[in-house]
Design an enzyme around this catalytic site. Structure first.
Site, short mmCIF file in Angstrom:
data_model
loop_
_atom_site.label_atom_id
_atom_site.label_comp_id
_atom_site.label_asym_id
_atom_site.label_seq_id
_atom_site.Cartn_x
_atom_site.Cartn_y
_atom_site.Cartn_z
N ASN A 107 -24.10 -66.29 2.04
CA ASN A 107 -24.62 -67.45 2.76
C ASN A 107 -23.49 -68.11 3.54
O ASN A 107 -22.38 -68.26 3.02
CB ASN A 107 -25.22 -68.45 1.76
CG ASN A 107 -26.07 -69.50 2.43
OD1 ASN A 107 -25.65 -70.13 3.40
ND2 ASN A 107 -27.26 -69.73 1.90
N ASP B 128 -31.29 -69.21 13.66
CA ASP B 128 -32.59 -69.85 13.47
C ASP B 128 -32.51 -71.27 14.02
O ASP B 128 -31.63 -72.04 13.63
CB ASP B 128 -32.92 -69.89 11.98
CG ASP B 128 -34.37 -70.26 11.71
OD1 ASP B 128 -34.92 -71.10 12.45
OD2 ASP B 128 -34.95 -69.73 10.75
N GLU C 34 -24.19 -61.70 6.64
CA GLU C 34 -25.65 -61.68 6.67
C GLU C 34 -26.18 -61.85 5.26
O GLU C 34 -25.72 -61.17 4.33
CB GLU C 34 -26.15 -60.36 7.27
CG GLU C 34 -27.65 -60.17 7.25
CD GLU C 34 -28.39 -61.23 8.03
OE1 GLU C 34 -29.34 -61.81 7.47
OE2 GLU C 34 -28.01 -61.50 9.20
#
Length: 214
Positions: A96, A118, A69
């Protein structure tokens, strides 16, 4: 959704280096040493607030789970959940996903989870989607031969895009569900988002895929 800044986060991370691993690239190819065993390693990319990874760790105590995360304010919430659970088969990484090859060696991971990523719906943001080809290349490298990629989302557009992306990347789709909860999978562990969306009657999409190689 923008996360609130947590001024105590840095202190928490300093104290809990056994939960959120500092300098994780130092453990590339050596995660078995971190856990103290040779159990399979399962990785969740985008672990969010930690409900899924804690639930999975309880359900499968003989598997080592690592959650990735990027957001500091989110990962400390996940770490609190891990701490409260008492599960010793979970570690978290603030990093990342683009740096996956710095974190894991080739064929080091048995299963990889993408949960409610996302969707980046605009065409110009396609390369940011975690099911875009450049990310699939990373997953293929760190996964063992026949290792599974398990993807869940509430976004039908992202799901359709991902199925096309997987198929175009020589991946074999083992399972495709257009309404996971209607299919009543007893082993499914829900994320926080999943609970929220399913409570509104929104279908949850899931697929399991493996890389077929050359």
């Amino acid at each position: 959704m923008r996360q609130r800044n947590k001024p105590w986060a840095d202190d928490f991370l300093r104290v809990n280096t056994h939960l959120v691993i500092p300098n994780p690239s130092e453990h590339n190819k050596r995660w078995s040493e971190v856990f103290g065993n040779d159990n399979p390693i399962h990785v969740e990319v985008g672990t969010g607030k930690g409900q899924f990874i804690v639930g999975m760790a309880k359900q499968y105590p003989h598997i080592n789970f690592i959650g990735i995360e990027l957001s500091k304010s989110v990962i400390v919430t996940a770490a609190e959940k891990v701490q409260e659970s008492g599960q010793e088969n979970i570690r978290l990484i603030q990093e990342n996903a683009e740096n996956l090859l710095e974190l894991f060696a080739e064929n080091e991971v048995s299963t990889l989870y993408l949960n409610f990523s996302d969707p980046w719906p605009k065409n110009k943001h396609e390369k940011r989607r975690l099911t875009f080809r450049k990310f699939l290349t990373l997953y293929e490298t760190v996964l063992k031969p026949n290792g599974e990629l398990i993807f869940k989302t509430d976004n039908r557009g992202l799901f359709e895009y991902s199925l096309v992306s997987f198929s175009g990347y020589r991946m074999f789709l083992q399972e495709v569900s257009l309404d996971l909860h209607k299919d009543h999978d007893p082993e499914n562990v829900m994320t926080e988002y999943e609970e929220k969306f399913s409570a509104k009657g929104q279908p949850i999409y899931r697929c399991k895929a493996v890389f077929q190689g050359e």
